[in-house]
Design an enzyme around this catalytic site. Structure first.
Site, PDB file in Angstrom:
ATOM      1  N   HIS A 251      37.105-107.070  -5.172  1.00  0.00           N
ATOM      2  CA  HIS A 251      37.293-106.596  -6.555  1.00  0.00           C
ATOM      3  C   HIS A 251      38.626-105.855  -6.680  1.00  0.00           C
ATOM      4  O   HIS A 251      39.339-106.006  -7.676  1.00  0.00           O
ATOM      5  CB  HIS A 251      36.187-105.604  -6.941  1.00  0.00           C
TER       6      HIS A 251
ATOM      7  N   GLY B  66      37.278-113.830  -8.952  1.00  0.00           N
ATOM      8  CA  GLY B  66      37.470-114.182  -7.542  1.00  0.00           C
ATOM      9  C   GLY B  66      37.092-115.631  -7.285  1.00  0.00           C
ATOM     10  O   GLY B  66      36.085-116.135  -7.802  1.00  0.00           O
TER      11      GLY B  66
ATOM     12  N   LYS C 213      35.916-116.835  -4.719  1.00  0.00           N
ATOM     13  CA  LYS C 213      34.717-117.021  -3.888  1.00  0.00           C
ATOM     14  C   LYS C 213      33.624-117.686  -4.730  1.00  0.00           C
ATOM     15  O   LYS C 213      32.891-118.539  -4.244  1.00  0.00           O
ATOM     16  CB  LYS C 213      34.204-115.686  -3.338  1.00  0.00           C
TER      17      LYS C 213
ATOM     18  N   SER D 260      29.478-108.170  -2.620  1.00  0.00           N
ATOM     19  CA  SER D 260      28.626-106.974  -2.756  1.00  0.00           C
ATOM     20  C   SER D 260      27.334-107.179  -1.960  1.00  0.00           C
ATOM     21  O   SER D 260      26.729-106.225  -1.484  1.00  0.00           O
ATOM     22  CB  SER D 260      28.283-106.722  -4.221  1.00  0.00           C
TER      23      SER D 260
END
Ligand code: PAF
Length: 387
Positions: A64, A176, A178, A215
């Site tokens: 982040h 992101g 990802k 996270s």
């Protein structure tokens, strides 16, 4: 609010808003959209205000922070949202145990130079089921990959992201890579709904082991984190194969499967090779492909991906006028056997086109319309089209 107070906002500590009204009021003032008079800001102060937006679900990590840093570099005002969105969790998923740590996140935002932190409640966002209006992304983009295992997830993401974009009205929003399926889907939604924002995909940030930052990594024990590093190693094996010339999806996917099988606690949910934009499955990779996977490790679901690209690199060289950009670019292109593209020529071509058309140069909408219709072809020295 007077002008001084606003300037303190713009140059000071992160401002936390939990209500839509507070956020909107602040952003309107920052943009100078209030009628002038009695201490209200003058439009000149904020005339060039650009807003960069980083939507998150909190539990911020280095991934982040890389989005925030990029937003900080590219915009005047940076807004981060933290909202654990119930619409994107199925009843069996981890909504209740998803990490929530607002005070810590707020401190991180503060040290990263964020201007505004928007952390509304579920009621404030009006997403207590059944939500009346939902955004439905194209089925073809959300039926494969994670979508096949998380029914309703991407409708939930599309709905909340659209709401957040409407609230913040940023110039740029940062996501992101990802979550590659999420990024491709949001790009499509924004295109289809004409949302005036640039979606900026940002590279995956990894731990030193190669594990993609998430996270949800907080759910992993120290041992599991080591086991999870195999996920990246498996993708790297496929990348190596690709670089050595392998183009068949089956073979590349098998290579990932083979590596993952070395750590039996890693249970693949899917491993797929798809088109990077449409997310349609690919049998072979011609230009580029997205190799994406989801793996279960105990109770934790982890995702990762890599883009397999056959293209030559694109190197952009920028700098002040007269700094020697063209000379350097030409020499780099010669040295690396790349095409040399003089982007300055594009501006000159467009200027010529506009001058030829005879439109009033101060009529910005007409110039913009011409620019969007203007087609420019580049040819190599040999006359071949530049593709
Ligand atoms: O990627 C995330 O954290 C979430 O899906 C997002 C984009 C903040 C929407 O809730």
């Amino acid at each position: 609010m007077n002008r001084c107070a606003l300037e303190a906002f713009l140059g000071g500590l992160v401002r936390l808003f939990t209500t839509v009204a507070g956020l909107r009021c602040f952003l309107n003032l920052s943009r100078g959209q209030q009628p002038q008079g009695d201490g209200l800001p003058e439009p000149t102060m904020t005339g060039l205000l650009t807003v960069g937006f980083v939507p998150t679900m909190g539990a911020l990590h280095a991934g982040h922070l890389s989005l925030i840093q990029r937003a900080r570099r590219e915009n005047k005002l940076v807004v981060v949202s933290i909202f654990v969105n119930p619409l994107q969790f199925a009843p069996t998923e981890d909504l209740d145990r998803y990490p929530r740590m607002l005070e810590r996140d707020r401190a991180l935002c503060e040290s990263a130079g964020v201007d505004v932190l928007f952390a509304p409640t579920v009621a404030e966002m009006g997403v207590i089921p059944p939500t009346p209006t939902r955004v439905q992304p194209p089925k073809s983009m959300i039926s494969g990959l994670c979508g096949a295992f998380r029914p309703g997830h991407f409708e939930g993401v599309a709905t909340i992201v659209t709401k957040l974009l409407n609230l913040v009205q940023p110039d740029r929003a940062y996501f992101g890579q990802k979550d590659a399926q999420q990024v491709a889907m949001i790009q499509q939604v924004v295109r289809d709904l004409n949302v005036p924002v640039e979606i900026v995909p940002c590279p995956i940030v990894r731990e030193s082991t190669g594990l993609a930052m998430s996270s949800r990594n907080q759910y992993l024990s120290a041992e599991e984190k080591i086991q999870a590093a195999t996920i990246y190693q498996s993708l790297s094996k496929a990348e190596q194969l690709f670089r050595s010339g392998e183009r068949l999806s089956d073979t590349l996917v098998q290579a990932v499967k083979f590596e993952l099988a070395k750590v039996p606690v890693l249970q693949p949910e899917y491993i797929e090779l798809v088109d990077t934009k449409t997310l349609e499955p690919l049998e072979t990779v011609t230009d580029e492909g997205l190799l994406a996977l989801a793996v279960r490790l105990g109770n934790t679901r982890l995702i990762d991906n890599c883009v397999l690209r056959d293209r030559k690199p694109i190197i952009a060289i920028d700098g002040p006028a007269g700094a020697g950009k063209s000379t350097v670019a030409r020499r780099v292109a010669t040295e690396l056997e790349l095409f040399y593209l003089d982007t300055g020529a594009m501006y000159r071509a467009l200027t010529w086109f506009v001058l030829q058309s005879g439109v009033d140069l101060n009529d910005e909408p007409s110039v913009a319309e011409l620019a969007s219709q203007c087609e420019i072809d580049f040819q190599t020295n040999t006359g071949a089209p530049l593709v």
